[in-house]
Design a protein around this motif. Sequence first.
Motif, PDB file in Angstrom:
ATOM      1  N   UNK A 122       0.793  -1.248  -0.076  1.00 21.72           N
ATOM      2  CA  UNK A 122       0.046  -0.051  -0.191  1.00 21.72           C
ATOM      3  C   UNK A 122       0.985   1.346   0.079  1.00 21.72           C
ATOM      4  N   UNK A 123       1.895   1.274   0.829  1.00 24.32           N
ATOM      5  CA  UNK A 123       2.736   2.374   1.167  1.00 24.32           C
ATOM      6  C   UNK A 123       3.633   2.866  -0.154  1.00 24.32           C
ATOM      7  N   UNK A 124       3.658   1.751  -1.180  1.00 24.79           N
ATOM      8  CA  UNK A 124       4.313   1.866  -2.316  1.00 24.79           C
ATOM      9  C   UNK A 124       3.536   2.476  -3.415  1.00 24.79           C
ATOM     10  N   UNK A 125       2.148   2.862  -3.176  1.00 27.36           N
ATOM     11  CA  UNK A 125       1.442   3.487  -4.276  1.00 27.36           C
ATOM     12  C   UNK A 125       1.744   4.995  -4.194  1.00 27.36           C
ATOM     13  N   UNK A 126       2.123   5.699  -5.424  1.00 26.81           N
ATOM     14  CA  UNK A 126       2.023   7.001  -5.428  1.00 26.81           C
ATOM     15  C   UNK A 126       0.959   7.893  -5.842  1.00 26.81           C
ATOM     16  N   UNK A 127       0.238   7.089  -6.864  1.00 22.86           N
ATOM     17  CA  UNK A 127      -0.942   7.656  -7.524  1.00 22.86           C
ATOM     18  C   UNK A 127      -2.281   6.831  -7.240  1.00 22.86           C
ATOM     19  N   UNK A 128      -3.522   7.595  -7.533  1.00 21.14           N
ATOM     20  CA  UNK A 128      -4.723   7.103  -7.223  1.00 21.14           C
ATOM     21  C   UNK A 128      -4.765   5.668  -8.100  1.00 21.14           C
ATOM     22  N   UNK A 129      -4.482   5.691  -9.352  1.00 19.96           N
ATOM     23  CA  UNK A 129      -4.360   4.651 -10.152  1.00 19.96           C
ATOM     24  C   UNK A 129      -3.613   3.216  -9.741  1.00 19.96           C
ATOM     25  N   UNK A 130      -2.227   3.679  -9.218  1.00 23.14           N
ATOM     26  CA  UNK A 130      -1.468   2.698  -8.816  1.00 23.14           C
ATOM     27  C   UNK A 130      -2.305   2.037  -7.580  1.00 23.14           C
ATOM     28  N   UNK A 131      -2.702   2.838  -6.566  1.00 22.47           N
ATOM     29  CA  UNK A 131      -3.607   2.469  -5.337  1.00 22.47           C
ATOM     30  C   UNK A 131      -4.636   1.715  -5.909  1.00 22.47           C
ATOM     31  N   UNK A 132      -5.428   1.841  -6.678  1.00 19.74           N
ATOM     32  CA  UNK A 132      -6.606   1.003  -7.340  1.00 19.74           C
ATOM     33  C   UNK A 132      -5.906  -0.452  -7.535  1.00 19.74           C
ATOM     34  N   UNK A 133      -4.985  -0.455  -8.308  1.00 21.88           N
ATOM     35  CA  UNK A 133      -4.300  -1.694  -8.757  1.00 21.88           C
ATOM     36  C   UNK A 133      -3.973  -2.457  -7.597  1.00 21.88           C
TER      37      UNK A 133
ATOM     38  N   UNK B 135      -3.813  10.929 -10.160  1.00 23.61           N
ATOM     39  CA  UNK B 135      -3.180  11.971  -9.301  1.00 23.61           C
ATOM     40  C   UNK B 135      -2.346  11.592  -8.438  1.00 23.61           C
ATOM     41  N   UNK B 136      -1.674  12.427  -7.774  1.00 23.63           N
ATOM     42  CA  UNK B 136      -0.707  11.680  -6.608  1.00 23.63           C
ATOM     43  C   UNK B 136      -1.793  11.878  -5.450  1.00 23.63           C
ATOM     44  N   UNK B 137      -1.416  10.618  -4.491  1.00 17.21           N
ATOM     45  CA  UNK B 137      -2.209  10.452  -3.350  1.00 17.21           C
ATOM     46  C   UNK B 137      -1.908  11.593  -2.405  1.00 17.21           C
ATOM     47  N   UNK B 138      -2.835  11.636  -1.398  1.00 24.06           N
ATOM     48  CA  UNK B 138      -2.681  13.122  -0.444  1.00 24.06           C
ATOM     49  C   UNK B 138      -1.723  12.292   0.470  1.00 24.06           C
TER      50      UNK B 138
END
Length: 197
Positions: free
Chosen positions: A29-40, A105-108
Amino acid sequence: MHLKIKIYPGDTMSTHRSPADIQRACARLRSAKTRAELADILYREVAGYSLFDLQAMRGRVEQDLRSVPAGYRRRLYPRMMEMIFETHHTLIATMRRGGLEVQDEPLTKEFQEYCTTVERTCLARDEEEQHLELLYFLLAAFNMFVLGLPGHPVGTPFPGGIEVEVRGGEYLCPIREKADDVENALCPYCPAKQSDD
């Protein structure tokens, strides 16, 4: 009709996750930098849960709500089920169809704090409960950080007849800034604004 489903290394249908599994999931989870990466990442994590796990979550909610007054419980229970089952369905179905169309977009900045809260909260639970706790936080992350929805669905009631609502295109929550005394609450990470009511 045949569905083509991506299976990622490490995906399992196991319902048990060890503390090391929880830590690895939080690291992903921490490795996600964007909303799209987090969704995956969320899709890969949540796809490892079975229908049995979702039913176990239903049972856990029912158990937790037993001490809640009946009238309030009748209003709250459907919103909790919506948060679990509809969110799960939306995540899995849309990602299997080719992904969500979200702005990349970048995550908050709060997202990293959220990951820390998730890991701390899950590891503090009994090992048999950790995987369900993680699933709850994964689904909440999808709503809040990917879709920009409140942590609790619109219509979620709170004592006193107040509830999460949408007005003028903005999500409003009556307890957004009043839940500081609730340990591990979703409120600090929720995109809803405090309502004036």
